[in-house]
Design a protein around this motif. Structure first.
Motif, PDB file in Angstrom:
ATOM      1  N   ALA A 127     -13.211 -17.329  -0.246  1.00 11.73           N
ATOM      2  CA  ALA A 127     -13.250 -16.230   0.705  1.00 11.73           C
ATOM      3  C   ALA A 127     -11.923 -16.019   1.396  1.00 11.73           C
ATOM      4  O   ALA A 127     -11.711 -14.998   2.037  1.00 11.73           O
ATOM      5  N   LYS A 128     -11.014 -16.960   1.295  1.00 14.67           N
ATOM      6  CA  LYS A 128      -9.702 -16.804   1.930  1.00 14.67           C
ATOM      7  C   LYS A 128      -8.633 -16.772   0.834  1.00 14.67           C
ATOM      8  O   LYS A 128      -7.988 -17.788   0.541  1.00 14.67           O
ATOM      9  N   PRO A 129      -8.490 -15.604   0.165  1.00 14.07           N
ATOM     10  CA  PRO A 129      -7.503 -15.517  -0.922  1.00 14.07           C
ATOM     11  C   PRO A 129      -6.109 -15.771  -0.399  1.00 14.07           C
ATOM     12  O   PRO A 129      -5.754 -15.394   0.712  1.00 14.07           O
ATOM     13  N   SER A 130      -5.368 -16.456  -1.214  1.00 14.90           N
ATOM     14  CA  SER A 130      -4.035 -16.876  -0.777  1.00 14.90           C
ATOM     15  C   SER A 130      -3.072 -15.706  -0.655  1.00 14.90           C
ATOM     16  O   SER A 130      -2.041 -15.817   0.007  1.00 14.90           O
ATOM     17  N   LEU A 131      -3.377 -14.602  -1.346  1.00 12.22           N
ATOM     18  CA  LEU A 131      -2.541 -13.409  -1.256  1.00 12.22           C
ATOM     19  C   LEU A 131      -3.416 -12.214  -0.905  1.00 12.22           C
ATOM     20  O   LEU A 131      -4.508 -12.061  -1.452  1.00 12.22           O
ATOM     21  N   SER A 132      -2.934 -11.361  -0.017  1.00  7.40           N
ATOM     22  CA  SER A 132      -3.676 -10.162   0.351  1.00  7.40           C
ATOM     23  C   SER A 132      -2.973  -8.931  -0.214  1.00  7.40           C
ATOM     24  O   SER A 132      -1.838  -9.007  -0.704  1.00  7.40           O
ATOM     25  N   VAL A 133      -3.644  -7.795  -0.130  1.00  8.40           N
ATOM     26  CA  VAL A 133      -3.064  -6.539  -0.606  1.00  8.40           C
ATOM     27  C   VAL A 133      -1.798  -6.222   0.171  1.00  8.40           C
ATOM     28  O   VAL A 133      -0.772  -5.793  -0.386  1.00  8.40           O
ATOM     29  N   VAL A 134      -1.837  -6.451   1.481  1.00  6.89           N
ATOM     30  CA  VAL A 134      -0.687  -6.127   2.332  1.00  6.89           C
ATOM     31  C   VAL A 134       0.532  -6.951   1.926  1.00  6.89           C
ATOM     32  O   VAL A 134       1.655  -6.445   1.805  1.00  6.89           O
ATOM     33  N   SER A 135       0.331  -8.233   1.688  1.00 10.10           N
ATOM     34  CA  SER A 135       1.467  -9.080   1.308  1.00 10.10           C
ATOM     35  C   SER A 135       2.045  -8.663  -0.039  1.00 10.10           C
ATOM     36  O   SER A 135       3.262  -8.720  -0.243  1.00 10.10           O
ATOM     37  N   LEU A 136       1.192  -8.249  -0.952  1.00  5.35           N
ATOM     38  CA  LEU A 136       1.683  -7.790  -2.251  1.00  5.35           C
ATOM     39  C   LEU A 136       2.495  -6.502  -2.117  1.00  5.35           C
ATOM     40  O   LEU A 136       3.465  -6.282  -2.846  1.00  5.35           O
ATOM     41  N   LEU A 137       2.078  -5.637  -1.176  1.00 10.58           N
ATOM     42  CA  LEU A 137       2.797  -4.378  -0.990  1.00 10.58           C
ATOM     43  C   LEU A 137       4.201  -4.590  -0.442  1.00 10.58           C
ATOM     44  O   LEU A 137       5.044  -3.695  -0.515  1.00 10.58           O
ATOM     45  N   HIS A 138       4.461  -5.757   0.134  1.00  7.41           N
ATOM     46  CA  HIS A 138       5.779  -6.040   0.667  1.00  7.41           C
ATOM     47  C   HIS A 138       6.656  -6.812  -0.321  1.00  7.41           C
ATOM     48  O   HIS A 138       7.743  -7.279   0.048  1.00  7.41           O
ATOM     49  N   CYS A 139       6.183  -6.961  -1.558  1.00  6.25           N
ATOM     50  CA  CYS A 139       6.972  -7.666  -2.574  1.00  6.25           C
ATOM     51  C   CYS A 139       8.239  -6.877  -2.887  1.00  6.25           C
ATOM     52  O   CYS A 139       8.234  -5.639  -2.916  1.00  6.25           O
ATOM     53  N   GLU A 140       9.335  -7.608  -3.152  1.00  5.09           N
ATOM     54  CA  GLU A 140      10.607  -6.930  -3.397  1.00  5.09           C
ATOM     55  C   GLU A 140      10.656  -6.248  -4.760  1.00  5.09           C
ATOM     56  O   GLU A 140      11.486  -5.366  -4.985  1.00  5.09           O
ATOM     57  N   VAL A 147      -0.224  -2.690  -7.442  1.00  3.37           N
ATOM     58  CA  VAL A 147      -1.122  -2.796  -6.290  1.00  3.37           C
ATOM     59  C   VAL A 147      -1.497  -1.400  -5.796  1.00  3.37           C
ATOM     60  O   VAL A 147      -2.666  -1.127  -5.469  1.00  3.37           O
ATOM     61  N   LEU A 148      -0.511  -0.527  -5.724  1.00  2.64           N
ATOM     62  CA  LEU A 148      -0.793   0.841  -5.266  1.00  2.64           C
ATOM     63  C   LEU A 148      -1.761   1.552  -6.213  1.00  2.64           C
ATOM     64  O   LEU A 148      -2.649   2.290  -5.772  1.00  2.64           O
ATOM     65  N   GLU A 149      -1.610   1.339  -7.485  1.00  2.00           N
ATOM     66  CA  GLU A 149      -2.545   1.943  -8.454  1.00  2.00           C
ATOM     67  C   GLU A 149      -3.954   1.407  -8.250  1.00  2.00           C
ATOM     68  O   GLU A 149      -4.935   2.157  -8.334  1.00  2.00           O
ATOM     69  N   ALA A 150      -4.084   0.115  -7.995  1.00  2.00           N
ATOM     70  CA  ALA A 150      -5.404  -0.476  -7.744  1.00  2.00           C
ATOM     71  C   ALA A 150      -6.008   0.103  -6.464  1.00  2.00           C
ATOM     72  O   ALA A 150      -7.202   0.448  -6.427  1.00  2.00           O
ATOM     73  N   VAL A 151      -5.205   0.221  -5.395  1.00  2.00           N
ATOM     74  CA  VAL A 151      -5.696   0.784  -4.131  1.00  2.00           C
ATOM     75  C   VAL A 151      -6.169   2.215  -4.341  1.00  2.00           C
ATOM     76  O   VAL A 151      -7.232   2.620  -3.852  1.00  2.00           O
ATOM     77  N   LEU A 152      -5.391   2.989  -5.087  1.00  2.00           N
ATOM     78  CA  LEU A 152      -5.765   4.384  -5.347  1.00  2.00           C
ATOM     79  C   LEU A 152      -7.074   4.460  -6.132  1.00  2.00           C
ATOM     80  O   LEU A 152      -7.932   5.309  -5.846  1.00  2.00           O
ATOM     81  N   LEU A 153      -7.241   3.566  -7.102  1.00  2.00           N
ATOM     82  CA  LEU A 153      -8.480   3.548  -7.891  1.00  2.00           C
ATOM     83  C   LEU A 153      -9.677   3.224  -7.000  1.00  2.00           C
ATOM     84  O   LEU A 153     -10.715   3.907  -7.070  1.00  2.00           O
TER      85      LEU A 153
END
Length: 1937
Positions: A1549-1562, A1570-1576
């Protein structure tokens, strides 16, 4: 609906000689009719049909004669003559059958005399000795043995008189004589073909005779060795044996000989029960001479001693099956053994006989065997039943044959395969009689196997259909109720739709029969509808275009035929839903769009189909209110093209061709024509024109019925019937309707009308002219000629100027039909101008102008006064043709025109010899030659009268062709014709051109070829770059033309002049070759062209095809050469007919010789050589043995794959290129298939050559072979299952490839398996994997096949170790077909276990990667299969998950290779996605998720990325790990694990990575995923496609707004930036906007300004939600301007679509709001954007803009209430509605006076005239056709706007201030009018041809100005109401809508 006219039957009349006529005249009595006078009258008739009627009067006359008349000499004489007539008539003459029928009815006393007459005639026939008259005698013998009582009596009498041996001896003599004559004429195909057919008839007659004689002759006489009959029979048996063994005979002769051999042996052999053993021994090759009669050995010894060929065995099997008695078990056990032996022999032959005709015969004979087996099973021994049980070996092999051949390319083979399968089912049923079929294991296993097959397998459908007939639909549906839906889903593929519809028909018919027999009442109908009708309706409403089209074409008619009552059920549901859609309250199905039909479209389709098949009357359903006219009208202008067509089809199609067309139908048709002529879709145009043609046929035929009714009825009757219908009134309605249709059609041919409109209009007018043509004895309700005037004739002639040739063709055909009226309406001056224009265009430098010239000339030659009016001024020497009444006007005029053109082109050739540059610039000669060819092609070449003149003309034309070719051919034969550009930018490049210029040896006298021109930039001379070269002063060489105008000559112009001249020469010579008569001899004087000339033409084509380098030149030379070879193949002359064979042998010899002096082109894929050989082979007779093809393929295969490596390379390259062309040639059909395997081997071996040319040609050949084997690829999916076949089928069709591919694959695998890390690449690996990847496994393959796929598996696995990435991927895909679905888990486990541990000493990353790709592709196919519902599947998947867990180090940091880490993670992603869909995850799966979290937490995404982006595989790895994170996040959220209390759930229940953290990847690749998954996720939530259990995904989107807004401002990657904006667009901005100030420090106003600055239209929708804030006027103006700029024609489609979407979103808020929020100017600017988008060339943009009008209509409907309003409309209707809505809004806003001037400016258009004048001096490009109009029509816009403006001004009163503004506008309009008039005067004569673009533009503007002036005149008038008549005279349709 339209009935085809019956073809008139041609009957050849008989004629009597003088002696016969004299005999009849002696018995003729003048006072009364007798038999002699009747026959005499009959003989004097010259019409065969009339003679038939006369013959039929014989019997009534004979019946009146008394019994004593039989002795009358007159009767005897007449019967003798009738016998002579009967035997003189041909076999196929209907007179012969009528005469036989009449004579059959003779009474007994006359029959005796008739028999004597026939006996005498037959005796004379048997004396015939002429071989070429044998056929007639044989036909007469056969006719007497058929169902003809007189003939049979003749046989009986003659048999007694002559004995049977006489007949047998005659037949034996005829057989031997024909065989000898055939041998003498070897090589003469025509004579040999005729002799073969004579031989075939002789064999058939001998069989008939033996069968007849067997019935009438005593056994002892029959089998007496000393009798003549026995000796004759022995001779016949020997002849049939020789024919059977003779491979040079036609296959039909051999087949029939096989039948005759068995029949004769059966008649002579004894005892009968031993005959099956004899035949078995022959077939099995186990014949022993002991016990065999001597007579059999002496006559058939060759069959006993020699090894029989495959074809002989096949024909013997056929003979045994057809001629032996299989019923009633009459042959005993020997017969049963023979039956099984025949099956074994046939099955063994199936792997050997690959030639198409033999494969077809084999399948047919196997089908015959199954029928014989069914007959034998009726009364047989138990052993035979066991041997023929479904589980037996022989039935298994037969099923294997079915599975191998059910997708055979030959239709006949596929059909026979279906029959075999059907009979096999019946055979098994017969063997288990008394058992329960439902529980039978054979049927159960077969059903399961068939259902497990993929639906793309065509053989599945026919086999399932047979199974349904055997077991019943209900039993099949019990296994899977979704089968009907699955089959319907397949019907989006046209290749599968017919098979699917046939299966569905079999199923629903069987289902209905089952229900009706099981239930007394119709309570079952609802269940039947749910199964078969409801899925249909869903697809009709929601399916894609292809699927709905094929369902309607193939499935719906069959369903309605089975259950017509279901129509009311369909209408009830669809009408309710359609009404709901139109009323906007509720609906069952969707409303429809440009991509789906919706309920209304489905309703139109059902109604159309039902009416066309006679299941409903349109008048009934419309009068009853079931379907309203408004509903049909909506369908006629629906946005979906096919709905429009179905609605039109509903009106036009009916099963009765004479049904009256109602007034309502006519009104709806006119409405449809108004808005549907301009369809961009060719198929829609063709369907519309076809439907209207049916309507016109219906009007024409029903009018004829009405005329007859009117003529036949009295006035009183007409008065009484007037309550039903009034014929006179209906005919008048027809006339008015057709007249109005023609008016509308001619109006549509306005200046600037699109190609689509012109095509539709001219096609419809052509149909009207054809259907309502005046016919003798008929009164036509309408004639198009009455509607023609001079203006309309001029309009049609102007259509010749169209840039589309199909428009020219249609206009020409229509003018020819109307030529009498058209010429009467044209004066001499106009005709002269047209002729002048044609001659000018024929020498234009624009290639398409000569086409226009050709059509103009072809039209003008029909004018009787052409020579007097036009030709006199052109011709210096008077060559008028002598007046000859028999010579047609067209022939005389054509000859004169060709003479004129020829004189001109001869002069131009003379000038071109001096300067080719000047010719190319001023008078390219190809235009003249094109016109000559066009004129010749419309002449009846076989019916010319001016023979002498034409002979001279043909000779001159041929000579001219050679001269012209001599001038232009050096260019196209240079080594690089396309690169022959003697103008270059520097002297160094120019030097390199000298070699080419020297090579081609030109005849030019200027410096064009002597010295290369140098190209200068900016037209300036740069002397420093010129050393030894003479500079030019411009980019292009300048030449002064005939009129002293400077012409710029480019290299392109020179090249085009040359290759087009070569093209026209080839087509002209090909046309001239057709003049060669078929009876041509060496010194022929009858034909217009001599044999010597044809020889020279052949040499010409050979020279240019073999030496031309320019593709256009040799391709078009090929077109002419084909015409020549086809002409030669039809000639009787032996020398001419052998020419192609001689040419072929010569060129093959030249290819093999490797002569250094050969001029054959070795580059450019051998240039014209393949074309040359193609033409020669294509001319070979289709029904022959294809000897030339066999010889050629044998030579080419040996050259393409030489055994000797030292062989020359050039012949090999030529052979590979020629083979490629032949395998691509569809005309060779199945004849080329036996050579495919050799071609594949040559291609693969050639790919290993060290020479690049060989490898290149091999690659091209391989590509052609893949297409030939697997079919043309229709889609873009490389891995599509459509273009594939099973391994069994592939290796059965090409058995020699099995050992070859296996051996080559082993070599490749061994090369890759080296223990050293040395890089080894094998060249053939790619080809091997490509071809193996095209195969797929089938559940039907079985295990007994000798061609097992298993040996390939280990080699393919080893190929996965290749160092080439692409090869590893291909090996993964290629492995899938070779592993059965149930073996996948075991194979995957084996592959996974083979992976190394982290402690292994030797880790080879290539091998690991290849293994992981194989695992990935195997798992992918396994998870997509239908087996996932099985418990075995679950168990297998569990084992795989466990095994995957043991190799997880490969996905973690200990594995240094990022590529293999990514591959392993891809496998984990697939498993994660699949496991996440399970309902109840167990502890094992929780362990799996824990491992996934471990991988994620240890990944670089979590700990930081230390690599640079240049590290190989980094991007791939990051994408894979991101996909894993997304998968785990969505699975954990979807499973609702957060609420679980277990320790596993708590950890997950506590995933080590969240959507927000992935969106800040360089790395932007991570952010993008990630953006494509969010849009879907967002779209699923918005469209409510997400289930309640999956709503946990919402938690993943929580609090994302701040992050997204921040990213939007900072994102640098364009793809990510667009995706962020799209996500914001799909979010609820009412929750986003309040967060802008705290997250990005912007208020909504600033956010809007920012969005405008980034110019992204899709984000401008923010405005709707920002309006609650204070928005500055400046920002609003900027936003409006942005939308206006985004709607320009120069914008890309994506931008235009975004603009349309914004306009649709703001429709209710801005465009149709009762308040002018944006102000009048900006609001009208937005409306103009809508209008511009509705006229865009792109259909997608127009449809998107039409949705704006649909939205407006919807809002107006809601506000106005019950009034009908169009909803889903096409662009033309939407444009009309847009202007109507706008005018209504101006009234609503009270802005009529301010709006009218703006609308008038729209009407007038932009002032482009001055710009056009200024830019008219720009360079004219060679192929520039000007503004090619595909859709947009400016005058359509003008007419529709003026229509609504006229209505608007009728209720407007203008003030004096308004009058001032209008006065200024009037002044502007008048200035433009003067400018247009001036420009029109400046144009040359016939500007529509010489200055088409300028003329069209001025004509359009002139029309605009005219309408504006008339409207301004009305506005200035004081009393507008008095001008209403004028209004409607300006625009007749002003009152519409």
């Amino acid at each position: 609906m339209v009935l085809k006219k019956k073809k008139e039957i041609q009957v050849d009349a008989f004629f009597l000689d003088g002696q016969q006529l004299e005999k009849l005249q002696t018995f003729t009595k003048s006072e009364e009719q007798n038999l002699a006078s009747l026959l005499l009258h009959c003989a004097q008739l010259s019409n065969g049909i009339q003679q038939i009627q006369c013959i039929k009067q014989i019997m009534p006359l004979v019946k009146k004669m008394d019994q004593n008349s039989a002795c009358d000499p007159m009767v005897k004489a007449c019967l003798d003559i009738l016998g002579e007539i009967y035997f003189s008539l041909g076999m196929k003459n209907p007179l012969k059958k009528v005469l036989a029928s009449s004579l059959n009815g003779l009474s007994e006393q006359f029959m005796t005399e008739a028999v004597q007459s026939f006996v005498c005639c037959l005796r004379e026939e048997l004396k015939t000795t002429d071989i070429y008259l044998y056929r007639k005698v044989l036909d007469n013998l056969a006719s007497c043995m058929e169902d003809f009582s007189l003939g049979m009596m003749t046989w009986s009498v003659l048999s007694l008189v002559l004995t049977c041996s006489v007949f047998l001896q005659f037949l034996q003599k005829s057989l031997l004589d024909i065989q000898e004559e055939n041998r003498k004429n070897s090589g003469n195909c025509i004579v040999q073909t005729q002799l073969m057919h004579d031989l075939l008839v002789a064999i058939k007659v001998s069989m008939m005779l033996v069968q007849k004689l067997q019935e009438n002759i005593q056994g002892n006489l029959w089998k007496n060795p000393d009798s003549l009959i026995w000796q004759s029979m022995c001779s016949l048996l020997k002849s049939s044996t020789n024919f059977l063994m003779d491979e040079t005979l036609l296959q039909t002769v051999q087949t029939t000989s096989g039948l005759a051999f068995i029949l004769f042996t059966k008649a002579m052999y004894g005892p009968p029960e031993e005959l099956p053993s004899l035949v078995s021994d022959l077939l099995l090759g186990s014949m022993k001479h002991t016990g065999i009669p001597a007579w059999f050995v002496s006559n058939c010894g060759i069959l006993c001693t020699e090894e029989l060929s495959d074809s002989v065995l096949l024909f013997l099997c056929h003979g045994a099956l057809a001629m032996l008695e299989w019923k009633k078990g009459s042959m005993g056990e020997n017969g049963e053994k023979l039956l099984l032996d025949i099956a074994s022999v046939l099955l063994s032959l199936s792997s050997e006989l690959k030639e198409s005709s033999m494969a077809t015969s084999l399948s047919r004979i196997l089908a015959i065997w199954t029928n014989s087996a069914l007959d034998a099973l009726v009364s047989c021994s138990p052993n035979l039943k066991i041997s023929l049980n479904g589980n037996s070996d022989i039935i298994g092999k037969l099923l294997g044959y079915v599975y191998t051949h059910w997708e055979h390319p030959l239709d006949a083979v596929r059909h026979q395969t279906k029959l075999i399968f059907k009979n096999l089912l019946q055979i098994h049923r017969t063997t288990i009689t008394g058992s329960d079929e439902k529980s039978d294991l054979f049927f159960a296993g077969l059903t399961k196997s068939l259902l497990s097959l993929e639906w793309h397998v065509k053989g599945k459908y026919a086999s399932l259909g047979c199974l349904v007939e055997c077991l019943g639909t209900e039993n099949i549906l019990q296994l899977d109720r979704t089968i009907p839906v699955q089959i319907l889903d397949v019907m989006n593929d046209q290749s599968l739709a017919p098979y699917a519809s046939d299966l569905l028909e079999t199923m629903f018919v069987n289902h209905k029969v089952h229900f009706t027999s099981s239930f007394q009442e119709r309570t079952w109908i609802d269940q039947w509808h749910d199964t078969w009708v409801s899925p249909l309706l869903l697809i009709l409403c929601e399916g894609n275009h292809d699927q709905t089209t094929y369902v309607i074409d193939y499935y719906l008619p069959k369903l309605l035929k089975c259950s017509p009552d279901s129509l009311s059920y369909m209408i009830k549901i669809l009408q309710a839903s359609a009404d709901a859609n139109l009323d906007y309250n509720y609906c069952f199905f969707t409303i429809g769009s440009r991509s789906t039909r919706g309920a209304l479209g489905a309703l139109m389709a059902c109604l159309r189909t039902a009416r066309a098949h006679g299941h409903l009357e349109l008048s009934n359903i419309m009068s009853s209110g079931l379907v309203s006219s408004e509903c049909v009208k909506q369908g006629l202008v629906h946005q979906h093209n096919q709905v429009c067509i179905d609605a039109l089809g509903l009106l036009c199609e009916t099963h009765r061709s004479t049904e009256i067309v109602s007034m309502e139908e006519m009104q709806l048709i006119q409405f449809s024509i108004t808005y549907n002529l301009n369809s961009q879709s060719p198929s829609v145009r063709q369907q519309m024109c076809s439907l209207l043609r049916k309507l016109f046929c219906r009007i024409q035929e029903s009018s004829q019925v009405l005329y007859k009714l009117e003529q036949n009825k009295t006035k009183q009757e007409l008065l009484e019937d007037s309550t039903k219908w009034d014929p006179v009134g209906i005919l008048q309605q027809y006339k008015v309707f057709m007249s109005s249709v023609c008016d509308r059609l001619f109006e549509a041919l306005f200046p600037g009308s699109s190609h689509a409109t012109r095509f539709s209009t001219l096609t419809i007018l052509g149909s009207i002219a054809e259907i309502f043509s005046v016919q003798k004895g008929q009164t036509q309700v309408f004639q198009l000629t009455q509607e023609i005037n001079s203006t309309r004739v001029q309009t049609l002639i102007q259509c010749f100027a169209s840039t589309f040739e199909e428009v020219k063709v249609l206009a020409f055909e229509l003018l020819i039909k109307l030529r009498d009226v058209a010429f009467n309406l044209q004066d001499s001056e106009n005709l002269e101008l047209l002729f002048q224009a044609a001659m000018d265009l024929s020498t234009s430098t624009k290639p398409y102008d000569c086409v226009t010239a050709s059509y103009l000339l072809n039209f003008l030659v029909h004018h009787e006064e052409l020579q007097r009016i036009c030709l006199g001024k052109w011709v210096e020497h008077n060559f008028q043709i002598d007046e000859d009444q028999s010579t047609s006007t067209v022939e005389k005029n054509t000859l004169a025109v060709i003479k004129l053109l020829l004189a001109n082109v001869e002069e131009e050739i003379f000038q071109a010899k001096k300067s080719l540059l000047q010719a190319a610039a001023s008078f390219p000669m190809y235009g003249r030659v094109h016109c000559i060819t066009g004129a010749l092609q419309q002449l009846p070449l076989n019916n010319l009268t001016l023979i002498t003149e034409w002979k001279q003309m043909v000779a001159r034309l041929i000579l001219m062709s050679y001269k012209l070719s001599g001038v232009v051919s050096p260019v196209v034969q240079s080594s690089s014709p396309e690169g022959l550009i003697p103008m270059e930018s520097d002297s160094e490049t120019a030097d390199r051109l000298q070699m080419i210029l020297h090579e081609i040896q030109p005849k030019d006298t200027n410096d064009y070829f002597i010295q290369a021109k140098i190209l200068k930039e900016y037209c300036k001379v740069e002397p420093e770059k010129l050393v030894d070269h003479k500079p030019t002063e411009n980019i292009c060489t300048e030449i002064r033309g005939k009129e002293r105008q400077t012409c710029d000559v480019t290299a392109q112009m020179v090249l085009v002049c040359c290759w087009r001249s070569m093209k026209e020469i080839s087509l002209l010579l090909g046309t001239l070759c057709k003049l060669l008569p078929s009876q041509a001899a060496s010194e022929s004087s009858d034909g217009l062209i001599t044999v010597e000339q044809v020889n020279n033409i052949g040499d010409y084509f050979k020279h240019h095809l073999l030496q031309s380098r320019h593709r256009g030149a040799f391709e078009l030379a090929y077109a002419g050469f084909v015409q020549l070879t086809e002409t030669l193949s039809r000639c009787n002359s032996e020398s001419l007919r052998r020419m192609p064979e001689q040419w072929l042998c010569h060129v093959l010899g030249e290819i093999k010789s490797c002569d250094p002096s050969s001029k054959l082109c070795t580059t450019r894929r051998s240039a014209g050589i393949p074309f040359y050989i193609q033409a020669l082979l294509a001319s070979e007779p289709k029904k022959g043995k294809a000897d030339l093809l066999k010889m050629t393929m044998k030579e080419l295969i040996s050259l393409a794959a030489p055994l000797n490596e030292s062989s020359s390379i050039i012949p090999q390259v030529h052979a590979l290129n020629i083979l490629r062309a032949l395998f691509r040639d569809t005309r060779l059909g199945e004849n080329i298939m036996p050579y495919v395997a050799d071609g594949v081997q040559a291609a693969i071996l050639g790919f290993m050559s060290p020479v690049w040319a060989v490898r290149n040609s091999s690659t091209l050949l391989f590509s052609a072979l893949i297409t030939r084997i697997f079919g043309v690829k229709r889609g873009k999916d490389e891995n599509s299952k459509k273009n594939r076949m099973t391994g069994r089928e592939f290796f059965s069709r090409f058995p020699s490839l099995y050992p070859f591919l296996l051996k080559e694959l082993e070599i490749v695998a061994n090369a890759l398996d080296s223990e050293t890390e040395e890089l080894k690449l094998h060249p053939s690996l790619f080809l091997l994997l490509l071809i193996l990847g095209k195969l797929y496994p089938s559940p039907m393959d079985g295990t007994y096949s000798a061609l097992s796929m298993a040996p390939f598996v280990p080699f393919i696995i080893r190929c996965g170790h290749s160092p080439v990435y692409r090869s590893r991927d291909m090996s993964g895909r290629a492995l899938v077909p070779f592993v059965m679905v149930n073996e996948v888990p075991q194979t995957v486990l084996s592959l996974l276990k083979g992976l190394p541990d982290c402690t292994s000493p030797c880790i080879r990353q290539n091998a690991i990667h290849g293994t992981l790709l194989q695992v990935f592709h195997l798992l992918q196919s396994y998870l997509e299969s239908k087996q996932h519902i099985n418990s075995d599947f679950q168990e297998g998947l569990s084992d795989i998950v466990t095994c995957v867990g043991t190799k997880l180090w490969l996905a973690k940091r200990p594995n240094p290779c990022l590529v293999t880490r990514a591959a392993y993670i891809d496998v984990l992603v697939m498993l994660s996605t699949r496991l996440g869909k399970f309902q109840r995850p167990g502890t094992q799966l929780f362990g799996f998720w824990e491992e996934m979290n471990t991988i994620i937490s240890g990944s670089e995404l979590m700990t930081g990325i230390l690599y640079s982006s240049a590290v190989p595989g980094l991007t791939q790895y990051l994408q894979s790990i991101t996909k894993l994170v997304i998968s785990v996040l969505s699975v954990t959220a979807g499973l609702g694990i957060q609420s679980s209390s277990s320790p596993f759930a708590e950890k997950i229940a506590k995933p080590s990575l969240s959507v927000v953290s992935l969106l800040h990847c360089e790395f932007h690749e991570v952010r993008l995923l990630v953006l494509e998954a969010v849009l879907l996720w967002l779209k699923q939530i918005n469209s409510k496609q997400i289930t309640e259990k999956e709503r946990g995904v919402l938690c993943l989107l929580a609090d994302l707004e701040d992050t997204l807004l921040t990213i939007a401002l900072k994102e640098k990657n364009l793809q990510c930036f667009c995706k962020v904006l799209e996500i914001l667009y799909n979010m609820d901005l009412r929750s986003v906007l309040p967060k802008t100030e705290c997250s990005i420090k912007m208020d909504p106003n600033e956010l809007l300004s920012w969005s405008l600055n980034v110019v992204d239209i899709s984000n401008s929708i923010l405005l709707m939600y920002v309006l609650c804030f204070q928005i500055s006027e400046e920002v609003l103006k900027k936003w409006v301007q942005l939308i206006v700029c985004s709607c320009g024609d120069e914008q890309q489609t994506e931008m235009l679509l975004s603009a349309a979407e914004v306009l649709k979103s703001i429709t209710s808020f801005f465009l149709i709001n009762e308040k002018l929020i944006l102000g009048l100017s900006d609001t009208l600017a937005m409306w103009k954007c809508v209008v511009l988008l509705l006229q865009n060339e792109d259909l997608v943009v127009r449809d998107a803009a039409a949705e704006v009008i649909q939205m407006a209509q919807s809002q107006r409907k809601n506000s106005k209430g019950t009034e009908f309003a169009f909803r889903i409309v096409n662009a033309p209707m939407a444009l009309d509605l847009a202007f109507g809505i706008l005018c209504e809004l101006l009234q609503l806003w009270g802005e009529i006076r301010a709006g009218i001037p703006i609308l008038l400016e729209w009407l007038l258009g932009d002032n482009e005239l001055k710009r056009d004048v200024e830019t008219s001096e720009e360079d004219d490009y060679l192929f520039d056709k000007g503004e090619v109009n595909f859709w947009a029509e400016k005058l359509t816009n003008v007419k529709q706007l003026s229509k609504h403006l006229l209505q608007l001004i009728s209720m407007t009163h203008l003030t004096s201030a308004d009058q001032v503004e209008l006065h200024q506008l009037s002044r502007t309009v008048l200035e433009q009018a003067q400018l247009v008039a001036h420009l029109l005067k400046m144009l040359p004569p016939t500007p529509e041809f010489s200055k088409t673009v300028e003329f069209t533009r001025l004509a359009i503007q002139n029309e605009r100005i005219s309408i504006c002036l008339k409207i301004l005149h009305l506005l200035k008038s004081d009393d507008i109401s008095k001008q209403l008549n004028l209004i409607f005279s300006i625009h007749p349709g002003a009152g519409h809508l």
